[in-house]
Design a protein around this motif. Structure first.
Motif, PDB file in Angstrom:
ATOM      1  N   ALA B   7       0.818  -1.213   0.000  1.00  0.00           N
ATOM      2  CA  ALA B   7       0.000   0.000   0.000  1.00  0.00           C
ATOM      3  C   ALA B   7       0.850   1.260   0.000  1.00  0.00           C
ATOM      4  O   ALA B   7       0.387   2.330  -0.398  1.00  0.00           O
ATOM      5  CB  ALA B   7      -0.919   0.003   1.220  1.00  0.00           C
ATOM      6  N   GLY B   8       2.094   1.139   0.464  1.00  0.00           N
ATOM      7  CA  GLY B   8       2.944   2.329   0.524  1.00  0.00           C
ATOM      8  C   GLY B   8       4.395   1.940   0.700  1.00  0.00           C
ATOM      9  O   GLY B   8       4.699   0.878   1.256  1.00  0.00           O
ATOM     10  N   ILE B   9       5.281   2.791   0.175  1.00  0.00           N
ATOM     11  CA  ILE B   9       6.718   2.542   0.294  1.00  0.00           C
ATOM     12  C   ILE B   9       7.428   3.836   0.693  1.00  0.00           C
ATOM     13  O   ILE B   9       6.933   4.935   0.423  1.00  0.00           O
ATOM     14  CB  ILE B   9       7.339   2.029  -1.031  1.00  0.00           C
ATOM     15  N   GLY B  10       8.569   3.680   1.337  1.00  0.00           N
ATOM     16  CA  GLY B  10       9.393   4.841   1.675  1.00  0.00           C
ATOM     17  C   GLY B  10      10.845   4.419   1.747  1.00  0.00           C
ATOM     18  O   GLY B  10      11.138   3.257   2.033  1.00  0.00           O
ATOM     19  N   SER B  11      11.742   5.343   1.446  1.00  0.00           N
ATOM     20  CA  SER B  11      13.160   5.004   1.535  1.00  0.00           C
ATOM     21  C   SER B  11      13.995   6.264   1.682  1.00  0.00           C
ATOM     22  O   SER B  11      13.670   7.305   1.100  1.00  0.00           O
ATOM     23  CB  SER B  11      13.602   4.245   0.277  1.00  0.00           C
ATOM     24  N   SER B  12      15.060   6.147   2.423  1.00  0.00           N
ATOM     25  CA  SER B  12      16.085   7.192   2.417  1.00  0.00           C
ATOM     26  C   SER B  12      16.951   6.957   1.195  1.00  0.00           C
ATOM     27  O   SER B  12      16.883   5.899   0.566  1.00  0.00           O
ATOM     28  CB  SER B  12      16.954   7.080   3.673  1.00  0.00           C
ATOM     29  N   ALA B  13      17.773   7.930   0.836  1.00  0.00           N
ATOM     30  CA  ALA B  13      18.861   7.641  -0.084  1.00  0.00           C
ATOM     31  C   ALA B  13      19.810   6.687   0.639  1.00  0.00           C
ATOM     32  O   ALA B  13      19.923   6.710   1.860  1.00  0.00           O
ATOM     33  CB  ALA B  13      19.571   8.932  -0.468  1.00  0.00           C
ATOM     34  N   PHE B  14      20.461   5.789  -0.115  1.00  0.00           N
ATOM     35  CA  PHE B  14      21.490   4.943   0.478  1.00  0.00           C
ATOM     36  C   PHE B  14      22.823   5.681   0.320  1.00  0.00           C
ATOM     37  O   PHE B  14      23.108   6.237  -0.745  1.00  0.00           O
ATOM     38  CB  PHE B  14      21.560   3.587  -0.233  1.00  0.00           C
ATOM     39  N   GLY B  15      23.621   5.681   1.373  1.00  0.00           N
ATOM     40  CA  GLY B  15      24.896   6.387   1.287  1.00  0.00           C
ATOM     41  C   GLY B  15      25.381   6.806   2.659  1.00  0.00           C
ATOM     42  O   GLY B  15      25.291   6.021   3.606  1.00  0.00           O
ATOM     43  N   ARG B  16      25.863   8.024   2.743  1.00  0.00           N
ATOM     44  CA  ARG B  16      26.381   8.529   4.017  1.00  0.00           C
ATOM     45  C   ARG B  16      25.367   9.450   4.667  1.00  0.00           C
ATOM     46  O   ARG B  16      24.922  10.414   4.044  1.00  0.00           O
ATOM     47  CB  ARG B  16      27.693   9.281   3.795  1.00  0.00           C
ATOM     48  N   ALA B 215      17.686   3.402   5.117  1.00  0.00           N
ATOM     49  CA  ALA B 215      16.496   2.718   5.612  1.00  0.00           C
ATOM     50  C   ALA B 215      15.447   2.675   4.512  1.00  0.00           C
ATOM     51  O   ALA B 215      15.418   3.548   3.644  1.00  0.00           O
ATOM     52  CB  ALA B 215      15.921   3.437   6.835  1.00  0.00           C
ATOM     53  N   ALA B 216      14.633   1.630   4.539  1.00  0.00           N
ATOM     54  CA  ALA B 216      13.523   1.504   3.598  1.00  0.00           C
ATOM     55  C   ALA B 216      12.363   0.836   4.327  1.00  0.00           C
ATOM     56  O   ALA B 216      12.576   0.087   5.289  1.00  0.00           O
ATOM     57  CB  ALA B 216      13.929   0.692   2.367  1.00  0.00           C
ATOM     58  N   ALA B 217      11.147   1.119   3.877  1.00  0.00           N
ATOM     59  CA  ALA B 217       9.967   0.582   4.558  1.00  0.00           C
ATOM     60  C   ALA B 217       8.854   0.290   3.560  1.00  0.00           C
ATOM     61  O   ALA B 217       8.755   0.950   2.520  1.00  0.00           O
ATOM     62  CB  ALA B 217       9.474   1.566   5.614  1.00  0.00           C
ATOM     63  N   VAL B 218       8.055  -0.711   3.904  1.00  0.00           N
ATOM     64  CA  VAL B 218       6.942  -1.126   3.047  1.00  0.00           C
ATOM     65  C   VAL B 218       5.725  -1.376   3.942  1.00  0.00           C
ATOM     66  O   VAL B 218       5.831  -2.084   4.951  1.00  0.00           O
ATOM     67  CB  VAL B 218       7.298  -2.418   2.276  1.00  0.00           C
ATOM     68  N   LEU B 219       4.582  -0.803   3.573  1.00  0.00           N
ATOM     69  CA  LEU B 219       3.338  -1.058   4.303  1.00  0.00           C
ATOM     70  C   LEU B 219       2.513  -2.069   3.511  1.00  0.00           C
ATOM     71  O   LEU B 219       2.204  -1.843   2.334  1.00  0.00           O
ATOM     72  CB  LEU B 219       2.546   0.242   4.492  1.00  0.00           C
ATOM     73  N   LEU B 220       2.174  -3.184   4.152  1.00  0.00           N
ATOM     74  CA  LEU B 220       1.409  -4.247   3.496  1.00  0.00           C
ATOM     75  C   LEU B 220      -0.015  -4.273   4.043  1.00  0.00           C
ATOM     76  O   LEU B 220      -0.222  -4.071   5.250  1.00  0.00           O
ATOM     77  CB  LEU B 220       2.080  -5.604   3.743  1.00  0.00           C
TER      78      LEU B 220
END
Lengths: 121, 387
Positions: B7-16, B215-220
């Motif tokens: 239903a939804g996704i979110g993520s930071s950039a990967f890196g420093r 960080a990354a996240a997924v709402l199911l």
């Protein structure tokens, strides 16, 4: 060095007292029959080089050892062992080819050292 | 088991992210996933958080509860899961199961890691916690070392050359250049890759993924909540997990991971599809040679053909087997606990038709997340729904 090479080129692994299955260890239960009777046994330290790699940037606990070459050897008894090459091959040409006959030539802290079987003879 | 949807996704950039705490990274990614969905956070019934090395590198555990608190979630079960570099994939699968089995209607999967503040030896040591320290670990084997061993055997067995394997690096680094979340996209020549400094022979610098924060996240959600979901939903067709040996001696071969083979077979069976029906793949290219071994283990190409597929452009975004359009771990980065969920994030964008490296007509996406010496593996299959 040749005296070390000729001195008892053997290695200690585990053997199941119930079914005879060998294991590089440690293992609590036999992988074949699940018996808890895994007992130390000495086998010939001869085998074949499966692959090797040169660890140039070791983790903290192995910092003092580096660089070192990790080697995977299939012992003639059928057990696959992860150890090190006794001589670190900084150039590819210095390394034994894959499939070369290898023999254990010492070790410490549970790390078996391998050299080409014809070395030092 | 009932159908489950993203239903939804979110993520930071990967890196420093030196100024941002691991909690803040995780909370922002998860908050973005919740906000995007349009659903009420008070209805989230479970949270699973994937993380691997916050203990040794940050001295911080209980992240699942801390992140839920920061998000303002109810007093729901919040669980941290660990399976080395597969921690994020495992968190996703647990959230999937929570909804699929009817335990709750909404579940959140979050992955987070912070690594770049620590020096290389400390990071290598922390990652080496996934080694079996009663067997191979004693020898001083590292993860680059494991793949160095595999590479040497692979090149001898199949005749793959350094330049063939460099094609994987060129592709993934190039893809990363066009992904705004990627840490280390680059336009590299075969010469630059082949002459870079040796890390763990024959692995050179660009053959290895970087250490990353992210960080990354997924709402199911269950199907009956879809009417309230704002973005185009993506269905989870399969979520499979398998274990493999933690020891080199326990693997059937150095050039395959039995956990990947088992998880892939499980996922294809669950989804009722074959590898040929997969439009795009995000797989665990922690090292260049790993992409080749993984792709063969997933049945995407015959044994020994992986390097040639890369060299011929068949795994490029516009190829017939697109792999790691995100840039993969090699270019996007590898915040280990977040990686498995980052793969889901990228795949959902593909299936929404909104990826910066869009695979044309992507309908089915597969993600592959491998932990340790192949001790844990998850394979997930997602499908686009009609808008």
């Amino acid at each position: 060095m040749s005296s070390v090479l000729s001195a008892s080129p053997v290695i200690e692994i585990l053997r199941c007292a119930d079914c005879g299955q060998l294991d590089p260890g440690p293992r609590e239960l036999c992988a074949s029959c699940y018996s808890p009777r895994m007992e130390p046994v000495t086998v010939d330290g001869d085998g074949v080089l499966v692959s090797w790699t040169l660890v140039r940037r070791p983790p903290t606990r192995f910092q003092a050892d580096g660089p070192y070459a990790v080697a995977v050897v299939d012992l003639d008894c059928g057990v696959r062992l992860t150890g090190r090459l006794a001589s670190v091959p900084f150039e590819e040409a210095e390394a034994p080819p894959l499939g070369a006959r290898m023999r254990v030539c010492g070790g410490s802290a549970g790390i078996a050292l391998f050299a080409p079987a014809d070395a030092g003879r | 088991m009932r159908p489950v949807f993203v239903a939804g996704i979110g993520s930071s950039a990967f890196g420093r992210h030196p100024e941002t705490s691991i909690e803040a990274l995780a909370i922002r990614a998860a908050d973005a996933a919740i906000r995007e969905s349009g659903l009420d956070r008070g209805d989230v019934g479970a949270l699973y958080l994937g993380n691997f090395v916050a203990g040794p590198l940050l001295g911080q555990e209980v992240l699942a509860g801390l992140v839920a608190d920061g998000l303002g979630l109810p007093q729901i079960p919040c669980t941290k899961v660990e399976g080395a570099c597969a921690s994020g994939g495992i968190a996703f699968r647990h959230a999937y199961l929570a909804v699929a089995t009817g335990m709750c209607d909404m579940a959140l999967a979050v992955g987070a890691e912070k690594m770049t503040h620590a020096d290389t030896a400390a990071v290598t040591s922390a990652l080496n916690c996934a080694m079996d320290f009663r067997s191979d670990g004693v020898s001083g084997l590292t993860f680059p070392g494991l793949f160095g061993l595999a590479w040497r055997l692979y090149e001898q067995r199949y005749g793959a050359t350094r330049d063939d394997i460099s094609a994987v690096v060129r592709k993934n680094k190039g893809n990363g250049l066009r992904n705004p979340l990627a840490q280390m996209g680059a336009e590299l020549s075969v010469e630059e890759i082949g002459n870079a400094r040796l890390i763990c022979d024959p692995l050179r610098l660009y053959d290895c993924c970087p250490a990353s924060d992210g960080a990354a996240a997924v709402l199911l959600v269950a199907g009956d909540r879809l009417r309230d979901v704002i973005p185009q939903p993506v269905q989870v067709l399969a979520s499979a997990q398998a274990r493999g040996s933690a020891r080199i001696a326990g693997h059937p071969d150095l050039c395959t991971f039995e956990a990947t083979v088992a998880a892939a077979q499980g996922a294809y069976a669950q989804a009722g599809i074959t590898a040929d029906e997969v439009s795009c793949v995000e797989l665990h290219d922690c090292f260049s040679i790993a992409e080749i071994i993984d792709a063969e283990d997933l049945g995407l190409m015959p044994r020994g053909a992986g390097a040639a597929y890369a060299a011929e452009g068949r795994t490029a975004v516009d190829g017939d087997r697109p792999i790691n359009a995100s840039g993969g771990l090699l270019a996007k980065g590898h915040p280990v606990g977040a990686t498995g969920l980052g793969q889901i994030y990228e795949s959902v964008l593909q299936l929404r038709g909104a990826h910066p490296n869009q695979v044309k007509g992507a309908k089915v996406a597969l993600t592959h997340n491998l932990g340790g010496t192949g001790v844990a593996c998850t394979v997930n299959i997602l499908r686009a729904t009609d808008a």
